[in-house]
Design an enzyme around this catalytic site. Structure first.
Site: not given
Length: 381
Positions: A123, A128, A243-244
């Site tokens: 993902i 930067p 959830q991540e």
């Protein structure tokens, strides 16, 4: 007392996973750290065992398991080493986007490969000049006929070197107000003209996890590669980031448990001034403090996982768990290294690797400072 979510079936699954990893991962992990890469052959073996995306429907190669099986996998991979984080990202972060928002044609095209290990996913959000402030990403996709032309750059992308399928966040409307309403998600395949990878980034830790820069120069993707609706990407990401962040908390909790375990073993066997280091009051107090914090983290986390599995709104508690448990794990790493003395600074002792690997847990998936902003906002402050 009954566990909040684990059953005997989950425990049997854990034994199967552990047996597999003891044979296929643990003996080779140091080599993977040196090579700075988890080999694709390991992904294939994971897929063959049914350990990739087990929650998916059987029609896509999954086993239709509940999320408790995913937790077991996350935990056992972390016990081997934090550098296996890319598998959890593939299973529980990227693929759920495709499952939730993809068309049936997109699912049929890519999900079977995600479960058998032939497709590795990544993902690409961070740029930067944009990390936690996702609304300010600058990668832009301009509509042209039946395609979008994408230009921009991404960095710090987990699985970036090996990924066959990139879930890409970019702007499709530069005039949207607020700005996040102009973000969309695309699926970009390896080999797409205009897509290239930069260098494999040289990190302090997570050495076996490939992390890369990605470049998009007049990269043409068909409209069929748009995931979900245009302009809804930010909302999709906000939904899935919970959830991540929970996965990051789970991994940090296991890392803390592992560091405590190896340190207890070490201080019992290491002698100083004629007696085991474990007999000194300072060692006992430090270990007692760490053991208490690790236990508190586990109790809170298990209840949170159970709530997430029931479909409850857990944004506030996930934010709490993500910052507190990762901070606790970082503190545990420092204390455990100190108790190892000079040997803790030697590469042959696992605590040295754990000490390097854990700090990034407070940074990715939204920094811990952002977690505190979320908590304060939800409290009406």
């Amino acid at each position: 007392m009954q566990h909040p979510y684990l059953t005997d079936d989950h425990r049997e699954f854990r034994r199967t996973v552990k047996k597999f990893l003891d044979k296929e991962a643990s003996p080779f992990y140091d080599q993977w750290e040196e090579e700075r890469l988890i080999p694709r052959s390991f992904w294939r073996r994971m897929g063959k065992m049914g350990f990739l995306c087990p929650h998916l429907s059987e029609m896509y190669g999954g086993s239709e398991t509940d999320w408790g099986y995913s937790v077991v996998l996350i935990e056992e991979l972390e016990r081997v080493g934090s550098g296996l984080v890319g598998i959890g990202l593939h299973n529980e972060i990227v693929v759920p986007y495709l499952e939730a928002y993809g068309t049936e044609e997109q699912k049929q095209k890519w999900l079977p490969g995600c479960t058998d290990g032939s497709i590795i996913t990544a993902i690409a959000m961070t740029e930067p000049g944009a990390g936690s402030d996702l609304a300010n990403i600058r990668t832009f996709a301009q509509e042209e006929g039946d395609s979008f032309i994408i230009n921009g750059q991404k960095t710090f992308i987990t699985n970036g070197i090996q990924a066959d399928l990139i879930l890409l966040a970019c702007k499709t409307d530069l005039t949207a107000s607020p700005a996040h309403n102009g973000i969309s998600l695309f699926l970009v395949e390896e080999g797409t003209e205009g897509f290239s990878r930069g260098r494999k980034l040289n990190k302090i830790g997570l050495h076996s996890q490939d992390t890369a820069e990605l470049f998009f120069e007049d990269c043409r993707v068909h409209k069929d590669n748009l995931l979900g609706d245009a302009g809804k990407g930010f909302y999709y990401m906000m939904e899935k980031l919970q959830q991540e962040r929970l996965i990051v908390a789970i991994s940090a909790q296991v890392a803390a448990e592992e560091m405590l375990r190896m340190t207890v073993d070490y201080v019992k066997s290491r002698k100083a001034f004629g007696k085991p280091v474990s007999k000194f009051q300072n060692s006992q107090f430090k270990i007692a403090e760490m053991a208490t914090e690790v236990e508190l983290g586990r109790a809170f986390l298990d209840q949170l996982i159970a709530g997430h599995m029931r479909g409850e709104e857990v944004t506030q508690k996930v934010s709490m768990a993500k910052w507190w448990i990762t901070d606790m794990a970082k503190k545990t790493a420092g204390e455990c290294l100190q108790l190892h003395g000079g040997y803790g600074y030697m590469e042959e002792y696992e605590i040295a690797r754990r000490y390097r690997d854990i700090p990034v847990s407070g940074i990715y998936a939204g920094t811990n400072e952002i977690m505190k902003v979320i908590i304060a906002k939800n409290m009406g402050l």
